[in-house]
Design a protein around this motif. Sequence first.
Motif, PDB file in Angstrom:
ATOM      1  N   ASP A   1      92.740 -52.236   4.421  1.00 41.51           N
ATOM      2  CA  ASP A   1      91.936 -51.819   5.977  1.00 41.51           C
ATOM      3  C   ASP A   1      91.120 -50.432   5.577  1.00 41.51           C
ATOM      4  OD1 ASP A   1      92.568 -54.203   6.982  1.00 41.51           O
ATOM      5  OD2 ASP A   1      94.652 -53.145   7.701  1.00 41.51           O
ATOM      6  N   TRP A   2      90.460 -50.090   6.401  1.00 40.82           N
ATOM      7  CA  TRP A   2      89.718 -48.843   6.357  1.00 40.82           C
ATOM      8  C   TRP A   2      90.707 -47.716   6.748  1.00 40.82           C
ATOM      9  CZ3 TRP A   2      85.319 -48.173   3.775  1.00 40.82           C
ATOM     10  CH2 TRP A   2      84.656 -49.230   3.584  1.00 40.82           C
ATOM     11  N   GLN A   3      90.625 -46.636   6.284  1.00 44.78           N
ATOM     12  CA  GLN A   3      91.176 -45.186   6.767  1.00 44.78           C
ATOM     13  C   GLN A   3      90.312 -44.564   7.573  1.00 44.78           C
ATOM     14  OE1 GLN A   3      94.023 -43.369   3.639  1.00 44.78           O
ATOM     15  NE2 GLN A   3      92.884 -44.699   2.150  1.00 44.78           N
ATOM     16  N   PRO A   4      90.300 -44.511   8.626  1.00 49.16           N
ATOM     17  CA  PRO A   4      89.452 -43.316   9.361  1.00 49.16           C
ATOM     18  C   PRO A   4      89.448 -42.018   8.893  1.00 49.16           C
ATOM     19  CG  PRO A   4      91.719 -43.985  10.945  1.00 49.16           C
ATOM     20  CD  PRO A   4      91.487 -44.514   9.455  1.00 49.16           C
ATOM     21  N   LEU A   5      88.277 -41.477   8.887  1.00 47.56           N
ATOM     22  CA  LEU A   5      88.153 -40.072   8.573  1.00 47.56           C
ATOM     23  C   LEU A   5      88.621 -39.137   9.961  1.00 47.56           C
ATOM     24  CD1 LEU A   5      84.756 -40.242   6.902  1.00 47.56           C
ATOM     25  CD2 LEU A   5      87.267 -40.456   5.744  1.00 47.56           C
ATOM     26  N   PRO A   6      89.204 -38.153   9.841  1.00 46.16           N
ATOM     27  CA  PRO A   6      89.602 -37.359  10.772  1.00 46.16           C
ATOM     28  C   PRO A   6      88.346 -36.801  11.711  1.00 46.16           C
ATOM     29  CG  PRO A   6      90.650 -36.258   8.766  1.00 46.16           C
ATOM     30  CD  PRO A   6      89.641 -37.536   8.394  1.00 46.16           C
ATOM     31  N   SER A   7      87.165 -36.715  10.973  1.00 47.96           N
ATOM     32  CA  SER A   7      85.890 -36.432  11.783  1.00 47.96           C
ATOM     33  C   SER A   7      85.072 -37.239  11.457  1.00 47.96           C
ATOM     34  CB  SER A   7      85.736 -34.830  11.636  1.00 47.96           C
ATOM     35  OG  SER A   7      85.333 -34.764  10.294  1.00 47.96           O
ATOM     36  N   GLN A   8      83.815 -37.196  11.860  1.00 48.08           N
ATOM     37  CA  GLN A   8      82.661 -37.958  11.370  1.00 48.08           C
ATOM     38  C   GLN A   8      81.967 -37.094  10.621  1.00 48.08           C
ATOM     39  OE1 GLN A   8      80.996 -40.815  13.892  1.00 48.08           O
ATOM     40  NE2 GLN A   8      82.702 -42.089  14.363  1.00 48.08           N
ATOM     41  N   PRO A   9      82.128 -36.777   9.495  1.00 45.17           N
ATOM     42  CA  PRO A   9      81.259 -35.785   8.880  1.00 45.17           C
ATOM     43  C   PRO A   9      79.623 -35.996   8.672  1.00 45.17           C
ATOM     44  CG  PRO A   9      82.630 -36.558   7.261  1.00 45.17           C
ATOM     45  CD  PRO A   9      83.103 -37.066   8.517  1.00 45.17           C
ATOM     46  N   SER A  10      78.819 -35.372   8.928  1.00 42.41           N
ATOM     47  CA  SER A  10      77.416 -35.675   8.791  1.00 42.41           C
ATOM     48  C   SER A  10      76.776 -34.668   7.981  1.00 42.41           C
ATOM     49  CB  SER A  10      76.932 -35.795  10.184  1.00 42.41           C
ATOM     50  OG  SER A  10      77.013 -34.333  10.882  1.00 42.41           O
ATOM     51  N   GLY A  11      75.565 -34.737   7.868  1.00 39.71           N
ATOM     52  CA  GLY A  11      74.542 -34.053   6.807  1.00 39.71           C
ATOM     53  C   GLY A  11      74.983 -34.800   5.407  1.00 39.71           C
ATOM     54  N   THR A  12      74.813 -33.671   4.281  1.00 39.95           N
ATOM     55  CA  THR A  12      74.944 -34.200   2.937  1.00 39.95           C
ATOM     56  C   THR A  12      76.342 -34.079   2.814  1.00 39.95           C
ATOM     57  OG1 THR A  12      72.806 -33.529   2.391  1.00 39.95           O
ATOM     58  CG2 THR A  12      74.422 -33.685   0.544  1.00 39.95           C
ATOM     59  N   ILE A  13      77.184 -34.790   2.258  1.00 44.13           N
ATOM     60  CA  ILE A  13      78.463 -34.896   2.150  1.00 44.13           C
ATOM     61  C   ILE A  13      78.675 -35.600   0.528  1.00 44.13           C
ATOM     62  CG2 ILE A  13      80.597 -36.080   2.482  1.00 44.13           C
ATOM     63  CD1 ILE A  13      79.455 -34.533   4.807  1.00 44.13           C
ATOM     64  N   THR A  14      79.319 -34.512  -0.293  1.00 42.69           N
ATOM     65  CA  THR A  14      79.589 -35.235  -1.759  1.00 42.69           C
ATOM     66  C   THR A  14      80.888 -35.719  -1.622  1.00 42.69           C
ATOM     67  OG1 THR A  14      78.358 -33.029  -2.374  1.00 42.69           O
ATOM     68  CG2 THR A  14      79.924 -33.904  -4.045  1.00 42.69           C
TER      69      THR A  14
END
Length: 106
Positions: free
Chosen positions: A48-61
Amino acid sequence: MAVSAGTAVAVPTSASILPRAAASCAYPYVCLFKDGLKIGQFQDVTTDWQPLPSQPSGTITITNTRLDDTAHIRFSTGSTICLPPEYTIDVAGPLTGIRISTAATC
């Protein structure tokens, strides 16, 4: 990188590979970086999908240091990409989830 609905295979170019970020992500993790700072790391293989602690936006590496596992990344639009083993790529968020699979190819 434009991402359409469904699953896309990430095919990083040499311009998207960032050795500095990759060096700070230890095996066997999949790491997320924003502005050169690590904002998350994941190790567990899940169905299953692991949720991210936040929803990072912008450019993510995103760096996948795993040798034979793929990393699936989900965007807030519902689109996904698959990151092959030992790859680093830049994507535009926001991101909402990650799933590490034992599949060796996307």
